[in-house]
Design an enzyme around this catalytic site. Structure first.
Site, PDB file in Angstrom:
ATOM      1  N   LYS A  73       0.846  -1.204   0.000  1.00 38.26           N
ATOM      2  CA  LYS A  73       0.000   0.000   0.000  1.00 38.26           C
ATOM      3  C   LYS A  73       0.877   1.246   0.000  1.00 38.26           C
ATOM      4  O   LYS A  73       0.604   2.220  -0.694  1.00 38.26           O
ATOM      5  CB  LYS A  73      -0.937  -0.015   1.222  1.00 38.26           C
ATOM      6  N   GLN A 117      -4.953  -1.978   9.501  1.00 35.73           N
ATOM      7  CA  GLN A 117      -4.763  -3.270   8.835  1.00 35.73           C
ATOM      8  C   GLN A 117      -5.376  -4.386   9.682  1.00 35.73           C
ATOM      9  O   GLN A 117      -5.087  -4.510  10.870  1.00 35.73           O
ATOM     10  CB  GLN A 117      -3.255  -3.512   8.616  1.00 35.73           C
ATOM     11  N   ASP A 140     -11.432   2.767   3.920  1.00 31.71           N
ATOM     12  CA  ASP A 140     -11.690   1.326   3.768  1.00 31.71           C
ATOM     13  C   ASP A 140     -13.189   1.070   3.620  1.00 31.71           C
ATOM     14  O   ASP A 140     -13.604   0.001   3.170  1.00 31.71           O
ATOM     15  CB  ASP A 140     -11.181   0.577   5.009  1.00 31.71           C
TER      16      ASP A 140
END
Ligand code: NAP
Length: 313
Positions: A73, A117, A140
């Site tokens: 990422k 994460q 997200d």
């Protein structure tokens, strides 16, 4: 974003069905096109208002796969000009420490997107932590309010979770008709299956969801013009499960033993690719299908967030 990736301008329909005509949906190429578009938009934004989008990533623990995802990422951010902020905390950190970082990033005007994460260590309450990310920076798209908006008729979506957003973007870029089609999503997780089904419904498909308690799943999938599979079972969807001419988006990433591979394994999808190629009109490969799209959509959501926060059109 709605440029066509299909070399011909033809619309893929359920009528096109033969092994010779199966179209491989190239997620790697589409993701590269999207990164180039994002890069151009970021330059325009920087030149006109001096703002660079920022993405903060919080990683807790030492899981190798999570560390790899975070590294990828970060690299992807660099390629498009997004500034990344990374926090790596040890496995035994407390929930309060994570919440403190989230709170700081929520308040930081340089940060437009915050990503925690997953999975988190088992002593942490995942819901508590995800709910702490302010909704304007939830790139997200996992905040219940964001999922709620996705589910409600007439509501603008805020942030759409990256993997399902990537699936729909692939269908758009390959000119796959969704409106009025029968779609089957296999899997109902919060991060892939459920939002994928909601997105298809928003696009006027008639959607069924297959899950682990579904009886005779193949009877349901055989009715589908579009199948999105997000299960995590290698080669579960056989050729006989697929209606001739269907379009297949395979989200599954499953390692299977392979002595011929130097790593001792290879990655396959949920769909038996060789069989599906003989029946479907278009299909995503694994790897190289949905995978690269997930990160591209994260970058896209981060840019979207920065544009919204700074009211940049
Ligand atoms: P998950 O949370 O484990 O959910 C799996 C879903 O599949 C569940 O809803 C489960 O049903 C259903 N399921 C399990 N066995 C089934 C069966 N035999 N028949 C029908 N349905 C079955 O997984 P996930 O996070 O959604 O991920 C799914 C797959 O996508 C995994 O392989 C993952 O690695 C991959 N993935 C890829 C990307 C990418 O970027 N390409 C991103 C995320 C995930 P129940 O609800 O009844 O348990």
């Amino acid at each position: 974003m709605a440029r066509s990736a299909s070399s011909s301008s033809s619309v893929i329909t359920a009528a096109m069905a033969s092994e010779a005509s199966v179209k491989v949906i190239d997620g790697k190429k589409v993701a590269k096109d999207i990164r180039d578009e994002i890069n151009a938009e970021i330059s325009r934004m920087k030149d006109s208002i001096g703002v660079v989008p920022g993405l903060a990533v919080i990683l807790v623990g030492e899981r190798k796969d999570s560390a790899t995802y975070v590294r990828n990422k970060k690299k992807a951010c660099e390629t498009v000009g997004i500034k990344s902020y990374e926090v790596c905390l040890p496995e035994n950190s407390t929930e309060e420490e994570v919440l403190k970082y989230i709170s700081d990033f929520n308040d930081d005007p340089m940060v437009h997107g915050i990503l925690v994460q997953l999975p988190l260590p088992s002593h942490m309450d995942e819901q508590n932590i995800l709910n702490a990310v302010c909704i304007e920076k939830d790139v997200d798209g996992f905040h219940p309010l964001n999922i709620g908006r996705l589910a409600m008729r007439g509501r603008e979506t805020s942030f759409v979770p990256c993997t399902p957003k990537g699936c729909i973007e692939l269908l758009h870029r390959y000119n796959v008709e969704i409106k009025g089609k029968r779609a089957v999503v296999i899997g109902r997780s919060n991060i892939v299956g459920t939002p994928a089904a909601l997105l298809l419904q928003r696009e006027d498909a008639t959607v069924s969801i297959v899950h682990s308690r579904t009886r005779n799943p193949e009877e349901i999938t055989r009715q589908a013009d579009i199948i999105i599979s997000a299960v995590g079972q290698p080669n579960m969807v056989r050729g006989s499960w697929i209606k001739p001419g269907a379009v297949i988006i395979d989200v599954g990433i499953n390692p299977v033993e392979d002595a011929t591979n130097p790593r001792g394994y290879r990655l396959v999808g949920d769909v038996c690719y060789e069989e599906a190629c003989k029946v479907a009109s278009a299909i995503t490969p694994v790897p190289g299908g949905v995978g690269p799209m997930t990160i591209a959509m994260l970058l896209s959501n981060t840019l979207l967030s920065a544009k919204r926060i700074h009211n940049f059109k």
